[in-house]
Design an enzyme around this catalytic site. Structure first.
Site, PDB file in Angstrom:
ATOM      1  N   ASP A  64       0.933  -1.186  -0.033  1.00 36.44           N
ATOM      2  CA  ASP A  64      -0.027   0.143   0.004  1.00 36.44           C
ATOM      3  C   ASP A  64       0.794   1.258   0.173  1.00 36.44           C
ATOM      4  OD1 ASP A  64      -1.625   2.066   0.418  1.00 36.44           O
ATOM      5  OD2 ASP A  64      -2.767   1.020   2.089  1.00 36.44           O
ATOM      6  N   VAL A  65       0.750   2.230  -1.163  1.00 34.69           N
ATOM      7  CA  VAL A  65       1.741   3.297  -1.066  1.00 34.69           C
ATOM      8  C   VAL A  65       1.507   4.273   0.113  1.00 34.69           C
ATOM      9  CG1 VAL A  65       2.071   3.123  -3.551  1.00 34.69           C
ATOM     10  CG2 VAL A  65       0.089   4.480  -2.531  1.00 34.69           C
ATOM     11  N   TYR A 149      -9.642  14.197  -7.026  1.00 35.73           N
ATOM     12  CA  TYR A 149      -8.829  13.380  -8.142  1.00 35.73           C
ATOM     13  C   TYR A 149      -8.224  14.396  -9.146  1.00 35.73           C
ATOM     14  CZ  TYR A 149      -7.358  10.351 -11.787  1.00 35.73           C
ATOM     15  OH  TYR A 149      -6.824   9.663 -12.977  1.00 35.73           O
ATOM     16  N   LYS A 153      -4.299  15.216  -9.476  1.00 35.56           N
ATOM     17  CA  LYS A 153      -3.679  15.152 -10.471  1.00 35.56           C
ATOM     18  C   LYS A 153      -3.094  16.463 -11.306  1.00 35.56           C
ATOM     19  CE  LYS A 153      -4.028  10.736 -10.777  1.00 35.56           C
ATOM     20  NZ  LYS A 153      -2.771   9.634 -10.981  1.00 35.56           N
TER      21      LYS A 153
END
Length: 178
Positions: A64-65, A149, A153
């Protein structure tokens, strides 16, 4: 899939792909392997196990990052590293207006990208390497259905520009694809 690229283009190279167990990340891991790279695909188990990247040169590591220390240990373990591809990402659509969901998306998509880049820098600097961060068209257009999101990004795109300037002295190329 590799027809337009030179066979063996990445022979003898080593790459890490975060988010490499499904979707774009898994496809990237397999493509790099098809071009000769030894690849470590980091990620959570996909909903459909058929999405896992399958190739003799791809090693899948469940990770898991958001486990920052573990990510740093994996990337700085002393293994050779020529490329880091940050593909880990989540979106919760309209639920991202909830602050807890917002924070999770920012942590996975943006903060984990920064952590991975910092952890990989020493290994990449040894002989000049490359980082590719996956951004999105929403970085530029936004999305009323995906506010976190889109913001994350957009942050990845700007982070990429900053790291490209900072890491250039180490011979590390940093780019993003959207």
């Amino acid at each position: 899939m590799t027809g337009a690229l030179a066979p063996g283009l990445f022979a003898g190279r080593h790459a890490f792909v975060t988010g490499g167990t499904s979707g774009i990340g898994a496809a990237t891991a397999v493509l790099l392997a098809e071009l000769g790279a030894a690849v470590t695909a980091l990620g959570l188990p996909p909903a459909d196990p058929a999405e896992l990247p399958v190739h003799p040169l791809v090693r899948v590591v469940e990770h898991d990052v958001l486990d920052r220390g573990g990510l740093a240990r994996l990337l700085s373990a002393g293994d050779p590293l020529d490329a880091l591809v940050n593909c880990a990402g989540v979106s919760h659509d309209r639920q991202e207006y909830d602050l807890a969901r917002w924070q999770r998306v920012i942590e996975v998509n943006l903060t984990a990208t920064m952590v991975a880049c910092q952890a990989a820098r020493p290994a990449l600097a040894e002989h000049g390497g490359a980082i590719v961060n996956v951004s999105s068209m929403f970085a530029f257009s936004g999305s009323r259905d995906r506010p976190a999101y889109s913001a994350s990004k957009g942050g990845v795109s700007q982070l990429t520009k900053s790291l490209a300037a900072e890491y250039a002295a180490d011979g590390i190329r940093v780019n993003a694809v959207a």
